[in-house]
Enzyme design. Structure first.
Site, mmCIF file in Angstrom:
data_model
loop_
_atom_site.group_PDB
_atom_site.id
_atom_site.type_symbol
_atom_site.label_atom_id
_atom_site.label_comp_id
_atom_site.label_asym_id
_atom_site.label_seq_id
_atom_site.Cartn_x
_atom_site.Cartn_y
_atom_site.Cartn_z
ATOM 1 N N GLU A 346 -0.001 9.591 0.598
ATOM 2 C CA GLU A 346 -0.397 8.544 1.538
ATOM 3 C C GLU A 346 -1.811 8.772 2.077
ATOM 4 O OE1 GLU A 346 1.174 5.907 1.761
ATOM 5 O OE2 GLU A 346 3.113 6.450 0.941
ATOM 6 N N HIS A 438 2.970 -0.104 -7.921
ATOM 7 C CA HIS A 438 3.789 1.113 -7.907
ATOM 8 C C HIS A 438 4.446 1.368 -9.255
ATOM 9 C CE1 HIS A 438 3.601 0.231 -3.525
ATOM 10 N NE2 HIS A 438 3.645 1.542 -3.411
#
Length: 935
Positions: A346, A438
């Protein structure tokens, strides 16, 4: 040893030689005499990094440190740091004695602090005997920076206080002071078990009897501008959202009374804190990167984050550009702070956005996701799995969120949780997941795995980081990634190296084969019309408020053609269509107005929306839509489509790189502008994360929002992307404006609240390059001229009594200047350049513009060949006049029509030539208009 001394001597000589080479480039005044070596470090690649402190006539220059980087052959390779160019006229002899300076500090402190002599035991505890005063060269950071001889004084007036002062050694004036910490209140370390029952040692901070999950031990920490524990500039801070959400959302410190961290929230905090330190050290040590943003920005982690909608358990973690948020899990995950690779993933999104700023859709977004996985895995190098420490048993077939070694991850198809394609022939081609960001990241993930297996993990990461930092751009696709990695490998290891060959083989293995990279910086055609700009008059003795100025470089500004447009007082900067026909603005009474700006027509002004609720408004380049925000600061942008007479409402948020998760914190938008397709808005946004027991985190930033879809002819989904993922502490940006010919270039205002510095910056949003266009003393509201050779902006009068309009000439890159600022008009602000020609700018084309948003006129078909039907959206109960003018403003058709109610009227315009026309229908009550195209 003698050998070691010889090595150090060689390094110092190489450093001196390199600095000598850089003198003409960096405008260094001296070499050896201007720097003193602070330390020397050699990394695992046998490259040497020498930190040097700048000095002036034997005195240290406060805050001035540079780093010289030598390659394995002791040849200069890079130089960075803070070098302060000094004049030779600074007298190094003080006129004020050291004791006198200390006495002034003592008097100053007695008025603001508990003050007493420390006991011998207390002095020993805080390692302080008496005030210390050292002569230095100090840069006084006023609006005009000056370098002065000063005393740097460290003073502890009490056991729990430590102050640093800078006193002018010539005049005795106190230039600056701040509270740092004594060693009783200050950095500490703590050891405790993390969420995985692994013993971790972290840096904490003590103030009084409370310990905070705050790390100020890293080189990026800036004590001079920090307020502890709430605002640690360049620190690592971990805080607690306490499962609050919605309007009640508030954060507080993760704290301890005894520096033991065993309670549930404390363990989560310790784990997240440790992860943040791992991420910081990885990028600093391996890639010489100063924090996530590359600028030493504070790293903030927040634990106990619930679902924003209903406060339930959040099955995710995310980075929102300012902080790292950890959910506690729900059906699929345990508390997500427990995975260092998830944290690394992240936070790497912040690194990506600060470098290539890869667009988060399609292949660009998949590369973004892949790079986040790659560097997340480098922080947890024991395997090739992502998230294996936080997934619940039995949820994912492969026992992890993703696998880089085998992207299929124990699954057999896209319906299996965690399944990704490992070859391009398996790629997902649908619209879900932003075009598979993703999902398809498994393809470059697997390429990295194959590459790392061939040349080692560390080497592969170095190559991919260089590709990210130097070669990838916002719109890069898979083929661009292949080319960037091969180029980066050649830079690091040589064009004929095994590392280059293995890079090609790794991408071949996943089906990303040879090809040509893309060019993503196409320009728009020139606007062929004459150039003008609008300026707002701030001289209250003149009743006219908005003026139109003809741009003509052949005459002086005082001789230019200047025409008043309106006497209405404006609340916001006007917005003009691309062809210069009309402008919209919010008036002082908070209604939306439209005014004719074309030089072919007399200025006519109407109220476009009469609700007294608006704060700012813009019109799209083709005039088909407008966007507005209200006085309520309700966290929304409202978009109106003139074709369908419909409003779209868009909720603001802070985007994350986690599917289905958006972050709160966006409070309201202010300045807006449409892009040239009419599909996106760029806007500035005020953000706040509210703190229960410390300072709120507040800042302005710039974002892009998708409000219209030209393919469907309807409002879009409101997806938001940030211009920059994170801004330096105390820095805000706003008032963005697009270049006229390069839709990938914007300019915006920059404000540093800590130093009270203003500037206008330019940014290439494709390459993420940023430059200073001009330093300023107020908000500039920049506007590009029609061919992007100038920017006009608001500045301050020399006597600071008001505003004036300036321009500055731009360099070829359009994001830096090539000349000095030129004053144009005093007592004015908000310049807006526009031109009056028609050009192809995309699908944003107007076919009707009603006099009021709630009513008006529609004309069809459009484009037309013969008959045109006028459909009145509001009753026309009196006789009306229809006038059609061409693009030169000449009347080519006019007729009176009887009262028609709302019945359609058919007009035969077959005799008109092909081209653009404006039809106006007016009576004693109202005026409505539409733009027509004859083919």
């Amino acid at each position: 040893s003698a050998a070691r001394s010889g090595v150090i001597s060689d390094v110092k000589e190489a450093t001196s030689t390199y600095l000598e080479e850089l003198k003409p480039i960096l405008q260094l005044e001296k070499d050896k005499s201007e720097f003193v070596v602070r330390n020397i470090r050699t990394d695992r690649y046998n490259k040497t990094h020498i930190r040097l402190n700048q000095q002036y006539k034997g005195l240290p220059v406060y805050g001035a440190e540079v780093v010289v980087h030598l390659n394995e052959f002791n040849e200069g390779e890079a130089f960075n740091g803070n070098y302060i160019k000094l004049a030779d006229d600074i007298n190094p002899v003080p006129m004020v004695s050291k004791q006198s300076a200390v006495d002034r500090v003592s008097v100053h402190l007695k008025g603001r602090s508990f003050h007493r002599e420390l006991s011998p035991m207390e002095k020993k505890l805080v390692q302080y005997e008496k005030p210390e005063a050292t002569l230095c060269i100090y840069q006084d950071k006023g609006l005009v920076k000056t370098n002065v001889l000063a005393y740097h004084i460290v003073y502890c007036p009490a056991l729990t206080e430590r102050w640093e002062y800078f006193v002018d050694a010539t005049t005795g004036t106190i230039l600056h002071h701040f509270e740092s910490t004594c060693s009783v209140d200050g950095p500490k370390t703590a050891t405790g078990n993390d969420l995985n029952a692994i013993s971790r040692t972290v840096n904490t901070y003590q103030k009084g009897t409370t310990y905070y999950m705050l790390d100020i031990s890293r080189p990026m920490y800036k004590p001079a501008t920090s307020v502890l524990p709430d605002e640690p500039i360049g620190g690592i801070l971990t805080i607690d959202m306490n499962n609050t959400f919605g309007d009640d959302q508030v954060v507080k410190h993760v704290s301890s009374a005894n520096n033991a961290w065993t309670a549930t929230t404390q363990v989560k905090g310790l784990t997240a804190h440790f992860n943040a330190g791992v991420a910081y050290e990885y990028f600093r040590t391996n890639h010489n990167r100063n924090s996530i943003d590359g600028e030493g920005g504070t790293i903030i982690s927040i634990v106990n984050v619930p679902d924003e909608e209903d406060g339930s358990g959040l099955d995710n973690a995310y980075w929102n550009g300012k902080a790292m948020f950890y959910g506690n899990g729900a059906s699929a995950f345990k508390p997500l702070a427990g995975a260092v690779d998830v944290a690394g993933h992240e936070m790497t999104h912040g690194v990506v956005q600060s470098t290539a700023n890869l667009e988060y859709q399609g292949e660009s977004g998949a590369i973004n996701e892949s790079l986040a996985d790659i560097f997340g895995s480098m922080m947890d190098p024991s395997d090739w799995l992502i998230g294996e420490d936080v997934v619940k048993p039995g949820v994912f077939p492969g026992g992890a969120l993703r696998s880089m070694q085998d992207p299929h991850n124990g699954g057999t198809s896209f319906s299996s949780l965690g399944f990704q394609p490992r070859h391009k022939n398996e790629a997902y081609t649908g619209l879900e997941d932003n075009g598979g960001v993703h999902i398809n990241s498994g393809i470059p993930n697997h390429a990295f795995y194959k590459y790392a297996e061939a040349i080692t993990r560390d080497k592969a990461a170095d190559v991919f980081y260089k590709a990210l930092d130097d070669y990838l751009t916002k719109s890069s696709k898979f083929i661009d990634l292949r080319l960037a990695v091969i180029k980066a490998a050649g830079d690091l290891f040589g064009a004929a190296s095994n590392e280059v060959a293995q890079a090609g083989l790794a991408f071949d293995f996943v089906g990303i084969t040879t090809g040509q990279g893309g060019d993503y910086t196409e320009n728009l055609p020139d606007n062929p019309g004459a150039e003008y700009f609008l300026i707002y008059n701030t001289n209250t003795s003149d009743a006219n408020t908005l003026y139109r100025v003809k741009v003509n470089d052949a005459v002086e500004f005082e001789d230019a053609e200047v025409l008043p447009i309106t006497k209405t007082i404006l609340r916001s900067r006007p917005s003009v269509t691309d062809n210069g026909d009309l402008a919209v603005f919010v008036a002082a009474d908070n209604t939306i107005h439209v005014v004719t700006t074309s030089p072919n027509d007399e200025p006519e002004e109407d109220v476009l929306q009469n609700q007294q609720i608006w704060a700012n408004v813009v019109i799209s380049k083709g005039g088909s839509k407008m966007a507005a925000v209200t006085n309520d600061q309700d966290g929304k942008i409202y978009v109106y489509d003139f074709e369908t007479a419909a409003w779209g409402e868009f909720e603001l948020y802070n985007p994350t790189y986690t599917e289905g998760v958006n972050s709160a914190g966006a409070v309201y938008a202010d300045a807006l502008e449409f892009d040239y397709s009419g599909q996106f808005l760029v806007y500035d946004c005020f953000n706040r994360i509210t703190s229960e027991d410390g300072a709120d985190i507040e800042y302005w930033d710039v974002n892009f929002i998708h409000v219209w879809d030209n393919e469907t002819g309807d409002f879009s989904d409101g997806t938001i992307e940030k211009l920059f993922p994170s801004l330096p502490d105390g820095v805000s940006i706003g008032n963005p404006s697009f270049a006229k010919e390069s839709p990938y270039i914007i300019a915006f205002d920059y404000v540093d609240e800590g130093t009270n510095e203003y500037a206008i910056l330019g940014c290439n949003i494709e390459t993420n390059d940023v430059n200073v266009i001009v330093a300023n003393e107020t908000l500039g509201f920049p506007s590009y001229n029609k061919n992007d050779t100038r920017i006009a902006y608001t500045a301050m009068l020399d006597d600071q009594s008001g505003n004036q309009t300036n321009y500055i000439t731009l360099a070829a890159d359009k994001i830096s200047s090539s000349g000095s600022e030129v004053p144009m008009y005093e007592n004015s602000k908000w310049p807006v350049y526009f031109a009056t020609g028609e050009r192809e700018i995309g699908d944003d084309v107007i076919t009707s513009l009603p006099e009021e948003v709630s009513g008006g006129l529609s004309c069809y078909p459009n484009p037309f060949k013969g008959d045109v039907t006028l459909q009145f959206n509001e009753p026309m109960f009196t006789e009306s006049r229809v006038v059609v003018t061409n693009s030169l403003g000449q009347r080519v058709f006019e007729v009176n029509i009887e009262s028609a109610g709302t019945s359609p009227i058919v007009l035969n315009l077959e005799a008109l030539k092909s081209g653009y026309y404006i039809m106006k229908v007016s009576n004693t009550n109202k005026v409505a208009s539409c733009k027509l195209v004859k083919y």
